[in-house]
Scaffold this motif. Structure first.
Motif, mmCIF file in Angstrom:
data_model
loop_
_atom_site.group_PDB
_atom_site.id
_atom_site.type_symbol
_atom_site.label_atom_id
_atom_site.label_comp_id
_atom_site.label_asym_id
_atom_site.label_seq_id
_atom_site.Cartn_x
_atom_site.Cartn_y
_atom_site.Cartn_z
ATOM 1 N N ASP A 64 0.818 -1.212 0.000
ATOM 2 C CA ASP A 64 0.000 0.000 0.000
ATOM 3 C C ASP A 64 0.853 1.263 0.000
ATOM 4 N N ALA A 65 2.091 1.115 0.491
ATOM 5 C CA ALA A 65 2.939 2.287 0.695
ATOM 6 C C ALA A 65 4.406 1.899 0.548
ATOM 7 N N ILE A 66 5.235 2.923 0.433
ATOM 8 C CA ILE A 66 6.685 2.753 0.398
ATOM 9 C C ILE A 66 7.288 3.675 1.451
ATOM 10 N N LEU A 67 8.297 3.174 2.131
ATOM 11 C CA LEU A 67 9.078 3.983 3.065
ATOM 12 C C LEU A 67 10.458 4.140 2.444
ATOM 13 N N ARG A 68 10.802 5.370 2.061
ATOM 14 C CA ARG A 68 12.095 5.644 1.440
ATOM 15 C C ARG A 68 13.093 6.001 2.538
ATOM 16 N N CYS A 69 14.101 5.157 2.704
ATOM 17 C CA CYS A 69 15.103 5.376 3.752
ATOM 18 C C CYS A 69 16.156 6.380 3.290
ATOM 19 N N ALA A 70 16.894 6.906 4.252
ATOM 20 C CA ALA A 70 17.931 7.897 3.976
ATOM 21 C C ALA A 70 18.849 7.419 2.856
ATOM 22 N N GLY A 71 19.150 8.328 1.952
ATOM 23 C CA GLY A 71 20.026 8.037 0.832
ATOM 24 C C GLY A 71 19.320 7.499 -0.395
ATOM 25 N N TRP A 72 18.001 7.363 -0.321
ATOM 26 C CA TRP A 72 17.261 6.749 -1.426
ATOM 27 C C TRP A 72 17.468 7.507 -2.747
ATOM 28 N N SER A 73 17.557 8.832 -2.679
ATOM 29 C CA SER A 73 17.636 9.620 -3.912
ATOM 30 C C SER A 73 18.987 9.474 -4.616
ATOM 31 N N ASN A 74 19.974 8.909 -3.940
ATOM 32 C CA ASN A 74 21.285 8.660 -4.546
ATOM 33 C C ASN A 74 21.404 7.246 -5.103
ATOM 34 N N SER A 75 20.327 6.487 -5.022
ATOM 35 C CA SER A 75 20.313 5.099 -5.466
ATOM 36 C C SER A 75 19.390 4.956 -6.671
ATOM 37 N N ARG A 76 19.916 4.407 -7.752
ATOM 38 C CA ARG A 76 19.079 4.215 -8.946
ATOM 39 C C ARG A 76 17.942 3.231 -8.665
ATOM 40 N N GLY A 77 18.230 2.172 -7.903
ATOM 41 C CA GLY A 77 17.191 1.202 -7.567
ATOM 42 C C GLY A 77 16.081 1.821 -6.742
ATOM 43 N N CYS A 78 16.463 2.576 -5.716
ATOM 44 C CA CYS A 78 15.463 3.239 -4.875
ATOM 45 C C CYS A 78 14.684 4.287 -5.666
ATOM 46 N N SER A 79 15.375 4.977 -6.566
ATOM 47 C CA SER A 79 14.689 5.975 -7.397
ATOM 48 C C SER A 79 13.653 5.312 -8.295
ATOM 49 N N LEU A 80 13.992 4.154 -8.832
ATOM 50 C CA LEU A 80 13.036 3.392 -9.640
ATOM 51 C C LEU A 80 11.841 2.960 -8.801
ATOM 52 N N GLU A 81 12.100 2.461 -7.600
ATOM 53 C CA GLU A 81 11.010 2.054 -6.695
ATOM 54 C C GLU A 81 10.135 3.251 -6.345
ATOM 55 N N SER A 82 10.755 4.397 -6.089
ATOM 56 C CA SER A 82 10.009 5.607 -5.758
ATOM 57 C C SER A 82 9.125 6.049 -6.919
ATOM 58 N N GLU A 83 9.674 6.018 -8.119
ATOM 59 C CA GLU A 83 8.898 6.409 -9.303
ATOM 60 C C GLU A 83 7.724 5.456 -9.516
ATOM 61 N N CYS A 84 7.960 4.181 -9.327
ATOM 62 C CA CYS A 84 6.891 3.185 -9.437
ATOM 63 C C CYS A 84 5.789 3.482 -8.419
ATOM 64 N N HIS A 89 0.324 5.447 -7.411
ATOM 65 C CA HIS A 89 -0.398 6.141 -6.341
ATOM 66 C C HIS A 89 -0.285 5.437 -4.988
ATOM 67 N N LYS A 90 0.908 4.962 -4.683
ATOM 68 C CA LYS A 90 1.175 4.387 -3.367
ATOM 69 C C LYS A 90 1.407 5.538 -2.392
ATOM 70 N N ILE A 91 1.138 5.311 -1.138
ATOM 71 C CA ILE A 91 1.479 6.294 -0.116
ATOM 72 C C ILE A 91 3.007 6.301 -0.004
ATOM 73 N N ILE A 92 3.591 7.484 0.072
ATOM 74 C CA ILE A 92 5.045 7.601 0.134
ATOM 75 C C ILE A 92 5.446 8.250 1.457
ATOM 76 N N TYR A 93 6.275 7.524 2.211
ATOM 77 C CA TYR A 93 6.817 8.025 3.473
ATOM 78 C C TYR A 93 8.323 8.188 3.334
ATOM 79 N N ASP A 94 8.866 9.214 3.993
ATOM 80 C CA ASP A 94 10.299 9.421 4.007
ATOM 81 C C ASP A 94 10.909 9.208 5.403
#
Length: 102
Positions: A64-84, A89-94
């Motif tokens: 239902d949601a994603i929790l983006r951990c510190a440093g996510w924006s410097n990771s291509r994999g995490c950036s892909l997960e975030s974009e997905c 329309h998943k809930i996004i937490y930082d």
């Protein structure tokens, strides 16, 4: 709510990443939510990167949601997960503290 934990892994100490993932998972579960990490999805460490990303996106789609951990924006994999998460329309937490207890 089921929450996917997105954290940088590539190029980092794998044991430390697993510890961090489990620590964050425990914090989410203490709030009464189900949490899934990339290590839950892919416990093996000998597959190609594309395999891991495919499985991670598949797991994220079940959440239902994603929790983006510190440093996510410097990771291509995490950036892909975030974009997905954004596209679907998943809930996004930082931060864990943004997640309300059940």
């Amino acid at each position: 709510m089921k929450i996917y934990i997105s954290l940088p892994i590539s190029g980092l100490n794998l044991a430390r990443c697993k510890e961090r993932a489990n620590e964050v998972k425990r914090m989410v579960e203490c709030k009464g939510h189900e949490a899934i990490t990339p290590f839950d999805v892919c416990p093996e460490s000998y597959k190609p990167y594309s395999y891991y990303m495919g499985r991670d996106i598949e797991a994220l789609m079940e959440c239902d949601a994603i929790l983006r951990c510190a440093g996510w924006s410097n990771s291509r994999g995490c950036s892909l997960e975030s974009e997905c998460a954004h596209i679907y329309h998943k809930i996004i937490y930082d931060h864990v503290n943004e997640i309300k207890p059940i």
